[in-house]
Scaffold this motif. Structure first.
Motif, PDB file in Angstrom:
ATOM      1  N   PHE A  36      46.550  29.338  35.890  1.00 34.81           N
ATOM      2  CA  PHE A  36      45.115  29.630  35.859  1.00 34.81           C
ATOM      3  C   PHE A  36      44.388  28.812  36.931  1.00 34.81           C
ATOM      4  CE2 PHE A  36      40.855  28.609  34.289  1.00 34.81           C
ATOM      5  CZ  PHE A  36      40.342  29.864  34.023  1.00 34.81           C
ATOM      6  N   GLN A  37      44.688  27.531  36.979  1.00 36.83           N
ATOM      7  CA  GLN A  37      44.058  26.662  37.980  1.00 36.83           C
ATOM      8  C   GLN A  37      44.483  27.049  39.396  1.00 36.83           C
ATOM      9  OE1 GLN A  37      44.762  22.565  37.013  1.00 36.83           O
ATOM     10  NE2 GLN A  37      43.849  22.766  34.985  1.00 36.83           N
ATOM     11  N   THR A  38      45.741  27.376  39.560  1.00 38.51           N
ATOM     12  CA  THR A  38      46.251  27.776  40.871  1.00 38.51           C
ATOM     13  C   THR A  38      45.547  29.036  41.373  1.00 38.51           C
ATOM     14  OG1 THR A  38      48.409  26.828  40.378  1.00 38.51           O
ATOM     15  CG2 THR A  38      48.328  28.476  42.136  1.00 38.51           C
ATOM     16  N   VAL A  39      45.393  30.013  40.480  1.00 38.48           N
ATOM     17  CA  VAL A  39      44.762  31.282  40.864  1.00 38.48           C
ATOM     18  C   VAL A  39      43.324  31.050  41.313  1.00 38.48           C
ATOM     19  CG1 VAL A  39      43.915  33.488  39.951  1.00 38.48           C
ATOM     20  CG2 VAL A  39      46.249  32.757  39.474  1.00 38.48           C
ATOM     21  N   PHE A  40      42.576  30.273  40.551  1.00 37.10           N
ATOM     22  CA  PHE A  40      41.177  30.065  40.929  1.00 37.10           C
ATOM     23  C   PHE A  40      41.036  29.129  42.123  1.00 37.10           C
ATOM     24  CE2 PHE A  40      40.307  32.137  36.877  1.00 37.10           C
ATOM     25  CZ  PHE A  40      39.387  33.073  37.327  1.00 37.10           C
ATOM     26  N   LEU A  41      41.986  28.253  42.342  1.00 29.98           N
ATOM     27  CA  LEU A  41      41.978  27.450  43.560  1.00 29.98           C
ATOM     28  C   LEU A  41      42.190  28.361  44.773  1.00 29.98           C
ATOM     29  CD1 LEU A  41      41.824  24.712  44.938  1.00 29.98           C
ATOM     30  CD2 LEU A  41      44.280  24.481  44.593  1.00 29.98           C
ATOM     31  N   LYS A  42      43.130  29.293  44.658  1.00 31.94           N
ATOM     32  CA  LYS A  42      43.346  30.262  45.747  1.00 31.94           C
ATOM     33  C   LYS A  42      42.096  31.102  45.965  1.00 31.94           C
ATOM     34  CE  LYS A  42      48.344  30.618  45.477  1.00 31.94           C
ATOM     35  NZ  LYS A  42      49.512  31.451  45.249  1.00 31.94           N
ATOM     36  N   TYR A  43      41.422  31.440  44.875  1.00 29.94           N
ATOM     37  CA  TYR A  43      40.192  32.225  44.970  1.00 29.94           C
ATOM     38  C   TYR A  43      39.122  31.434  45.741  1.00 29.94           C
ATOM     39  CZ  TYR A  43      36.014  34.789  43.556  1.00 29.94           C
ATOM     40  OH  TYR A  43      34.835  35.496  43.558  1.00 29.94           O
ATOM     41  N   VAL A  44      38.960  30.165  45.397  1.00 33.86           N
ATOM     42  CA  VAL A  44      37.968  29.314  46.056  1.00 33.86           C
ATOM     43  C   VAL A  44      38.256  29.204  47.545  1.00 33.86           C
ATOM     44  CG1 VAL A  44      37.147  26.931  46.259  1.00 33.86           C
ATOM     45  CG2 VAL A  44      37.377  27.974  44.011  1.00 33.86           C
ATOM     46  N   LEU A  45      39.521  29.012  47.896  1.00 34.62           N
ATOM     47  CA  LEU A  45      39.895  28.784  49.291  1.00 34.62           C
ATOM     48  C   LEU A  45      40.062  30.067  50.102  1.00 34.62           C
ATOM     49  CD1 LEU A  45      42.488  25.922  48.693  1.00 34.62           C
ATOM     50  CD2 LEU A  45      40.073  25.714  49.361  1.00 34.62           C
ATOM     51  N   SER A  46      40.122  31.202  49.418  1.00 33.93           N
ATOM     52  CA  SER A  46      40.353  32.482  50.100  1.00 33.93           C
ATOM     53  C   SER A  46      39.139  32.903  50.920  1.00 33.93           C
ATOM     54  CB  SER A  46      40.655  33.562  49.064  1.00 33.93           C
ATOM     55  OG  SER A  46      40.662  34.822  49.677  1.00 33.93           O
ATOM     56  N   SER A  47      39.419  33.516  52.053  1.00 34.38           N
ATOM     57  CA  SER A  47      38.344  34.031  52.900  1.00 34.38           C
ATOM     58  C   SER A  47      38.237  35.552  52.790  1.00 34.38           C
ATOM     59  CB  SER A  47      38.587  33.628  54.354  1.00 34.38           C
ATOM     60  OG  SER A  47      39.816  34.172  54.794  1.00 34.38           O
ATOM     61  N   VAL A  48      38.944  36.130  51.836  1.00 37.39           N
ATOM     62  CA  VAL A  48      38.914  37.578  51.640  1.00 37.39           C
ATOM     63  C   VAL A  48      37.517  37.997  51.195  1.00 37.39           C
ATOM     64  CG1 VAL A  48      39.832  39.482  50.231  1.00 37.39           C
ATOM     65  CG2 VAL A  48      41.350  37.660  50.980  1.00 37.39           C
ATOM     66  N   SER A  49      36.976  39.014  51.848  1.00 34.28           N
ATOM     67  CA  SER A  49      35.686  39.558  51.392  1.00 34.28           C
ATOM     68  C   SER A  49      36.000  40.827  50.601  1.00 34.28           C
ATOM     69  CB  SER A  49      34.761  39.847  52.561  1.00 34.28           C
ATOM     70  OG  SER A  49      35.345  40.791  53.424  1.00 34.28           O
ATOM     71  N   PHE A  50      35.533  40.847  49.380  1.00 40.50           N
ATOM     72  CA  PHE A  50      35.858  41.942  48.477  1.00 40.50           C
ATOM     73  C   PHE A  50      34.877  43.093  48.653  1.00 40.50           C
ATOM     74  CE2 PHE A  50      37.311  38.016  46.351  1.00 40.50           C
ATOM     75  CZ  PHE A  50      38.673  38.298  46.354  1.00 40.50           C
ATOM     76  N   GLU A  51      35.412  44.313  48.610  1.00 38.63           N
ATOM     77  CA  GLU A  51      34.595  45.505  48.777  1.00 38.63           C
ATOM     78  C   GLU A  51      33.704  45.728  47.558  1.00 38.63           C
ATOM     79  OE1 GLU A  51      37.466  48.588  49.410  1.00 38.63           O
ATOM     80  OE2 GLU A  51      38.370  47.509  51.095  1.00 38.63           O
ATOM     81  N   ASN A  52      34.276  45.449  46.372  1.00 37.43           N
ATOM     82  CA  ASN A  52      33.538  45.630  45.116  1.00 37.43           C
ATOM     83  C   ASN A  52      34.232  44.819  44.024  1.00 37.43           C
ATOM     84  OD1 ASN A  52      35.847  47.171  44.366  1.00 37.43           O
ATOM     85  ND2 ASN A  52      34.892  49.030  45.158  1.00 37.43           N
ATOM     86  N   GLU A  53      33.719  44.911  42.804  1.00 38.11           N
ATOM     87  CA  GLU A  53      34.296  44.134  41.704  1.00 38.11           C
ATOM     88  C   GLU A  53      35.712  44.573  41.373  1.00 38.11           C
ATOM     89  OE1 GLU A  53      31.875  43.716  38.236  1.00 38.11           O
ATOM     90  OE2 GLU A  53      30.172  42.980  39.384  1.00 38.11           O
ATOM     91  N   GLU A  54      35.981  45.866  41.490  1.00 37.79           N
ATOM     92  CA  GLU A  54      37.339  46.364  41.221  1.00 37.79           C
ATOM     93  C   GLU A  54      38.339  45.754  42.200  1.00 37.79           C
ATOM     94  OE1 GLU A  54      39.832  50.506  41.490  1.00 37.79           O
ATOM     95  OE2 GLU A  54      37.747  50.637  40.846  1.00 37.79           O
TER      96      GLU A  54
END
Length: 160
Positions: A36-54
């Motif tokens: 869980f922590q790893t996933v959200f750490l990757k989320y924080v550090l990610s530069s991916v711009s999401f098209e939408n919530e899906e």
């Protein structure tokens, strides 16, 4: 790097889903919290711009599944035994819900992912296809086979 507000929103919105997905794969609370922590750490550090919530949800699911698989394949994990498996628990009468959950957890990994995403996260087959990177017809086949396995395991039509 993402803003604190964006991260807080994502944690609030997707934390339960990420934890459930981890538990389906890892069957262990401590490992679930680590991933869980790893996933959200990757989320924080990610530069991916999401098209939408899906797209954002699909990205988080994919990252979670990959992180769980990496942990399960790790050298340390393959060389240890959990304490739970060393102690015998008394047999208890299982409720239908628990029995179904255990049957789902006993499915081979390729079926477990599809069943979880379809029945627990309410993803459509095309969404599952995009998340797992598999053909739509493959997802339909996996769902059909997993339902058959669950029917055989649980013993009949009452679980249709």
């Amino acid at each position: 790097m993402r803003s604190e507000q964006e991260v807080n929103r994502a944690v609030e919105k997707y934390s339960d889903m990420i934890r459930r997905l981890c538990m389906i794969h890892l069957k262990n609370y401590a490992d679930t919290e680590d991933i869980f922590q790893t996933v959200f750490l990757k989320y924080v550090l990610s530069s991916v711009s999401f098209e939408n919530e899906e797209h954002e949800k699909a990205w988080l699911i994919r990252v979670t599944i990959n992180a769980c698989r990496d942990l399960l394949k790790s050298f340390f994990r393959s060389r240890t035994v959990s304490l739970d498996s060393l102690t015998e628990q008394p047999a208890e009468m299982l409720s239908d819900h628990r029995e179904v959950l255990e049957a789902v957890l006993a499915l081979p990994q390729k079926y477990r992912d599809v069943v979880y995403l379809h029945f627990y996260e309410d993803c459509t087959v095309p969404q599952i296809s995009r998340i797992l990177g598999k053909n739509v017809n493959t997802i339909y086949t996996l769902l059909t086979r997993s339902k058959k396995l669950l029917r055989e395991t649980l013993g009949g039509e009452e679980y249709e």
